[in-house]
Write an enzyme that holds these catalytic residues in place. Sequence first.
Site: not given
Ligand SMILES: [Zn+2]
Length: 326
Positions: A141
């Site tokens: 992320h």
């Molecule tokens: Zn994850």
Amino acid sequence: MIETSDSIIIRPKVVYSPNYDIKFLGLEKLHPFDSCKYGRAWRVLADRFGDRLIANSLAPVAPAPTEILQLVHTTDYLKNLQRSHFVAQSLEMDSLGFLPIGILDSRVLQPMRLATMGTVMASEAALEFGVAINLSGGYHHASAERGEGFCIYSDIAIAISLLRQSQKINAEDRVAIIDLDAHQGNGLARIFYEDPSIHILDMYNQQIYPNDTYAKERVDWAIPLLSGTKDDRYLGLLKDRLPAFLQESDLPKIVFYNAGTDIYERDLLGGLKVSEEGVLERDRFVFQTVIDLGIPLVMVLSGGYASESYRLIAHSISAVLQTWNN
Ligand SMILES: [Zn+2]
């Protein structure tokens, strides 16, 4: 040892440091993440393989320094990571914002920078030995200027950047990212938005965080799933798509496999319903497919938010060591 058609001798390496674990102030109570799953997985493997594991393991000795982080992350972002509140927000644990930055850095960020070096080492080892597993990393992320979802540094992007810098691969060489964590790997897609050499397959639960539509546009092969997806559909889709993805044009020079175990049915965040056997079969299939094509493979752990996550990881790695490390 097994010789592939391309005469790469597969000798899997495991990259691990006891300093990967994040241990302080009951952090695991603030986040459903088992921040000690790395050490737990290592101990299961050490019990099973003993000296054979030690002989095939590598350990990063120092965390990734700023000059390496800067290959991917902006100067402003790295500067902001010297402020407690910013770090706490990036970790999505605002309650940590009161802690001195020295503590947050040494107890949370430093293990992540060490794991980032682990992914770098694993990428170099994969080119030499065919397969390498970093027992941490997979911070998919994190983007160039932003940390989120417990991901601060983009270890995979940093490793790719260093492989290019050292000319172990060329900038135009194809690199594949197979992201099978339950969450969409939005950070990696954002970092490589303008880089056509990076070929991304991302299979994830579209009904949970981060639901990043901009990032999705970049992904070459997006396979969004619905919450509750079970073994049959999950494995069916994977077996149908993965070989075609890898052979779509030039074979990749290296594959990064983001092997999040949060697809597991008892995971607290993933929302999918894949059984323990299903997770093992997924990992076996990825390894077999990539190795049969003679492509070096780097595996990183990424997410996994169940108390059993470490055990699933250990099972998968055991299977790799048993199959390819006789
Ligand atoms: Zn994850």
